[in-house]
Motif scaffolding. Structure first.
Motif, PDB file in Angstrom:
ATOM      1  N   VAL A 149       0.845  -1.193   0.000  1.00  0.00           N
ATOM      2  CA  VAL A 149       0.000   0.000   0.000  1.00  0.00           C
ATOM      3  C   VAL A 149       0.882   1.246   0.000  1.00  0.00           C
ATOM      4  O   VAL A 149       1.841   1.320   0.774  1.00  0.00           O
ATOM      5  CB  VAL A 149      -0.926   0.036   1.231  1.00  0.00           C
ATOM      6  N   ALA A 150       0.556   2.185  -0.861  1.00  0.00           N
ATOM      7  CA  ALA A 150       1.240   3.480  -0.888  1.00  0.00           C
ATOM      8  C   ALA A 150       0.271   4.545  -0.384  1.00  0.00           C
ATOM      9  O   ALA A 150      -0.829   4.690  -0.928  1.00  0.00           O
ATOM     10  CB  ALA A 150       1.723   3.815  -2.296  1.00  0.00           C
ATOM     11  N   VAL A 151       0.656   5.264   0.655  1.00  0.00           N
ATOM     12  CA  VAL A 151      -0.191   6.307   1.244  1.00  0.00           C
ATOM     13  C   VAL A 151       0.446   7.669   0.977  1.00  0.00           C
ATOM     14  O   VAL A 151       1.487   7.984   1.557  1.00  0.00           O
ATOM     15  CB  VAL A 151      -0.359   6.101   2.761  1.00  0.00           C
ATOM     16  N   PRO A 152      -0.139   8.487   0.097  1.00  0.00           N
ATOM     17  CA  PRO A 152       0.421   9.818  -0.162  1.00  0.00           C
ATOM     18  C   PRO A 152       0.407  10.671   1.102  1.00  0.00           C
ATOM     19  O   PRO A 152      -0.561  10.648   1.860  1.00  0.00           O
ATOM     20  CB  PRO A 152      -0.513  10.393  -1.229  1.00  0.00           C
ATOM     21  N   TYR A 153       1.480  11.408   1.322  1.00  0.00           N
ATOM     22  CA  TYR A 153       1.561  12.239   2.523  1.00  0.00           C
ATOM     23  C   TYR A 153       0.408  13.243   2.600  1.00  0.00           C
ATOM     24  O   TYR A 153      -0.154  13.490   3.661  1.00  0.00           O
ATOM     25  CB  TYR A 153       2.890  13.000   2.547  1.00  0.00           C
ATOM     26  N   GLY A 154       0.032  13.813   1.454  1.00  0.00           N
ATOM     27  CA  GLY A 154      -0.992  14.846   1.451  1.00  0.00           C
ATOM     28  C   GLY A 154      -2.383  14.352   1.781  1.00  0.00           C
ATOM     29  O   GLY A 154      -3.270  15.149   2.076  1.00  0.00           O
ATOM     30  N   ARG A 155      -2.605  13.027   1.747  1.00  0.00           N
ATOM     31  CA  ARG A 155      -3.937  12.474   2.026  1.00  0.00           C
ATOM     32  C   ARG A 155      -4.070  11.935   3.444  1.00  0.00           C
ATOM     33  O   ARG A 155      -5.124  11.439   3.818  1.00  0.00           O
ATOM     34  CB  ARG A 155      -4.262  11.365   1.021  1.00  0.00           C
ATOM     35  N   MET A 156      -3.003  12.015   4.228  1.00  0.00           N
ATOM     36  CA  MET A 156      -3.076  11.545   5.612  1.00  0.00           C
ATOM     37  C   MET A 156      -3.903  12.522   6.441  1.00  0.00           C
ATOM     38  O   MET A 156      -3.652  13.716   6.447  1.00  0.00           O
ATOM     39  CB  MET A 156      -1.665  11.426   6.208  1.00  0.00           C
ATOM     40  N   GLN A 157      -4.907  11.990   7.123  1.00  0.00           N
ATOM     41  CA  GLN A 157      -5.774  12.817   7.961  1.00  0.00           C
ATOM     42  C   GLN A 157      -5.490  12.631   9.447  1.00  0.00           C
ATOM     43  O   GLN A 157      -5.751  13.509  10.243  1.00  0.00           O
ATOM     44  CB  GLN A 157      -7.242  12.487   7.677  1.00  0.00           C
ATOM     45  N   LEU A 158      -4.987  11.456   9.822  1.00  0.00           N
ATOM     46  CA  LEU A 158      -4.722  11.174  11.228  1.00  0.00           C
ATOM     47  C   LEU A 158      -3.575  10.178  11.329  1.00  0.00           C
ATOM     48  O   LEU A 158      -3.528   9.206  10.576  1.00  0.00           O
ATOM     49  CB  LEU A 158      -5.972  10.594  11.897  1.00  0.00           C
ATOM     50  N   VAL A 159      -2.648  10.445  12.241  1.00  0.00           N
ATOM     51  CA  VAL A 159      -1.564   9.513  12.541  1.00  0.00           C
ATOM     52  C   VAL A 159      -1.662   9.205  14.027  1.00  0.00           C
ATOM     53  O   VAL A 159      -1.447  10.075  14.873  1.00  0.00           O
ATOM     54  CB  VAL A 159      -0.184  10.102  12.198  1.00  0.00           C
ATOM     55  N   ASP A 160      -2.016   7.961  14.348  1.00  0.00           N
ATOM     56  CA  ASP A 160      -2.354   7.593  15.720  1.00  0.00           C
ATOM     57  C   ASP A 160      -1.429   6.493  16.222  1.00  0.00           C
ATOM     58  O   ASP A 160      -1.103   5.560  15.476  1.00  0.00           O
ATOM     59  CB  ASP A 160      -3.814   7.114  15.769  1.00  0.00           C
ATOM     60  N   ILE A 161      -1.010   6.590  17.491  1.00  0.00           N
ATOM     61  CA  ILE A 161      -0.190   5.566  18.128  1.00  0.00           C
ATOM     62  C   ILE A 161      -1.036   4.853  19.176  1.00  0.00           C
ATOM     63  O   ILE A 161      -1.647   5.500  20.028  1.00  0.00           O
ATOM     64  CB  ILE A 161       1.062   6.173  18.794  1.00  0.00           C
ATOM     65  N   THR A 162      -1.068   3.528  19.120  1.00  0.00           N
ATOM     66  CA  THR A 162      -1.803   2.736  20.115  1.00  0.00           C
ATOM     67  C   THR A 162      -0.893   1.642  20.651  1.00  0.00           C
ATOM     68  O   THR A 162      -0.007   1.154  19.940  1.00  0.00           O
ATOM     69  CB  THR A 162      -3.063   2.088  19.511  1.00  0.00           C
ATOM     70  N   HIS A 163      -1.125   1.250  21.904  1.00  0.00           N
ATOM     71  CA  HIS A 163      -0.373   0.140  22.493  1.00  0.00           C
ATOM     72  C   HIS A 163      -1.146  -0.417  23.678  1.00  0.00           C
ATOM     73  O   HIS A 163      -1.684   0.317  24.494  1.00  0.00           O
ATOM     74  CB  HIS A 163       1.030   0.567  22.926  1.00  0.00           C
ATOM     75  N   GLY A 164      -1.188  -1.738  23.748  1.00  0.00           N
ATOM     76  CA  GLY A 164      -1.844  -2.420  24.847  1.00  0.00           C
ATOM     77  C   GLY A 164      -0.889  -2.630  26.009  1.00  0.00           C
ATOM     78  O   GLY A 164       0.273  -2.210  25.967  1.00  0.00           O
ATOM     79  N   PRO A 165      -1.366  -3.313  27.065  1.00  0.00           N
ATOM     80  CA  PRO A 165      -0.519  -3.546  28.251  1.00  0.00           C
ATOM     81  C   PRO A 165       0.774  -4.290  27.923  1.00  0.00           C
ATOM     82  O   PRO A 165       1.854  -3.913  28.393  1.00  0.00           O
ATOM     83  CB  PRO A 165      -1.427  -4.386  29.166  1.00  0.00           C
ATOM     84  N   LEU A 166       0.688  -5.349  27.108  1.00  0.00           N
ATOM     85  CA  LEU A 166       1.891  -6.084  26.731  1.00  0.00           C
ATOM     86  C   LEU A 166       2.819  -5.237  25.873  1.00  0.00           C
ATOM     87  O   LEU A 166       4.050  -5.301  26.011  1.00  0.00           O
ATOM     88  CB  LEU A 166       1.521  -7.364  25.986  1.00  0.00           C
ATOM     89  N   ASP A 167       2.230  -4.445  24.976  1.00  0.00           N
ATOM     90  CA  ASP A 167       3.038  -3.562  24.143  1.00  0.00           C
ATOM     91  C   ASP A 167       3.833  -2.589  25.011  1.00  0.00           C
ATOM     92  O   ASP A 167       5.037  -2.384  24.794  1.00  0.00           O
ATOM     93  CB  ASP A 167       2.148  -2.773  23.181  1.00  0.00           C
ATOM     94  N   ARG A 168       3.172  -1.994  25.994  1.00  0.00           N
ATOM     95  CA  ARG A 168       3.861  -1.038  26.874  1.00  0.00           C
ATOM     96  C   ARG A 168       4.955  -1.730  27.680  1.00  0.00           C
ATOM     97  O   ARG A 168       6.031  -1.161  27.915  1.00  0.00           O
ATOM     98  CB  ARG A 168       2.862  -0.363  27.815  1.00  0.00           C
TER      99      ARG A 168
END
Length: 214
Positions: A149-168
């Motif tokens: 998948v190619a995501v153009p920079y100009g079309r990004m609306q949200l950049v979100d970081i998520t992590h669960g208990p194990l991830d943390r």
């Protein structure tokens, strides 16, 4: 094929391009810590193999492939094994307490699928990769069934970081890129916390630059 500078590489402070207006390209990474995106990751991206057993190189552009953290496999192993233990425990209760022996059929199917998932997990993790090109971010995953998948920079609306208990606990996170078209949304799993934050800040900055036309 000649690679152009990675937007987050310390050597990309002065990128050369002839078809992008000044300021419209990916932001300079001169202030990025060396190796931020590649610290603790796999050494080489796992490539699919063709009928002749030779790697099928995915020549998709002018960037450098980055991979996910090795700790992603550990987190997935722990969570998958915990799920498998829960399935077996429920099957035991239903079979021994309620005397419903049929439960071993679905439990067996789930167990086989889960064990197979555990076996191929390391290969799947090594097949994840993302590439920061001049105009877009390219994400790939999969060996037999590949997704690119190619995501153009100009079309990004949200950049979100998520992590669960194990991830943390293991210091990793997921980075989710949301666009107007749901089909082009991308979630990059298993990034180190430092890499996820750095990548988020850079993508937000370049997306804002592209939208405003600066």
């Amino acid at each position: 094929m000649t690679n152009s500078p990675d937007p987050l590489s310390p050597d990309s402070a002065s990128p050369t391009t002839t078809d992008t207006p000044t300021g419209a390209g990916a932001p300079s990474g001169a202030d990025a810590p060396s190796g931020t995106l590649d610290r603790g990751t796999y050494d080489a991206l796992l490539e699919p193999r063709g009928a002749n057993r030779l790697p099928l190189r995915l020549a998709v552009g002018d960037g450098v492939w980055h991979q996910i953290s090795r700790r992603y496999v550990t987190v997935q192993l722990i969570s998958t094994i915990a799920f498998l233990v829960l399935v077996v425990a429920v099957a035991l209760v239903v079979a021994l307490v309620l005397h419903q022996v049929w439960v071993w059929i679905p439990a067996g199917v789930v167990t086989v699928i889960t064990v197979w998932t555990l076996v191929i997990l390391p290969r799947q993790a090594r097949a994840y990769g993302y590439q920061l090109r001049t105009d877009d971010l390219v994400f790939r995953r999969g060996i037999l069934w590949q997704r690119l998948v190619a995501v153009p920079y100009g079309r990004m609306q949200l950049v979100d970081i998520t992590h669960g208990p194990l991830d943390r606990l293991f210091g990793i996170a997921q980075l989710k890129l949301v666009t107007a078209a749901a089909a082009t949304g991308v979630t990059i799993p298993g990034l180190t916390q430092e890499a996820a934050e750095r990548l988020r800040d850079t993508l937000v900055a370049v997306a804002e630059t592209r939208r405003t036309g600066l």
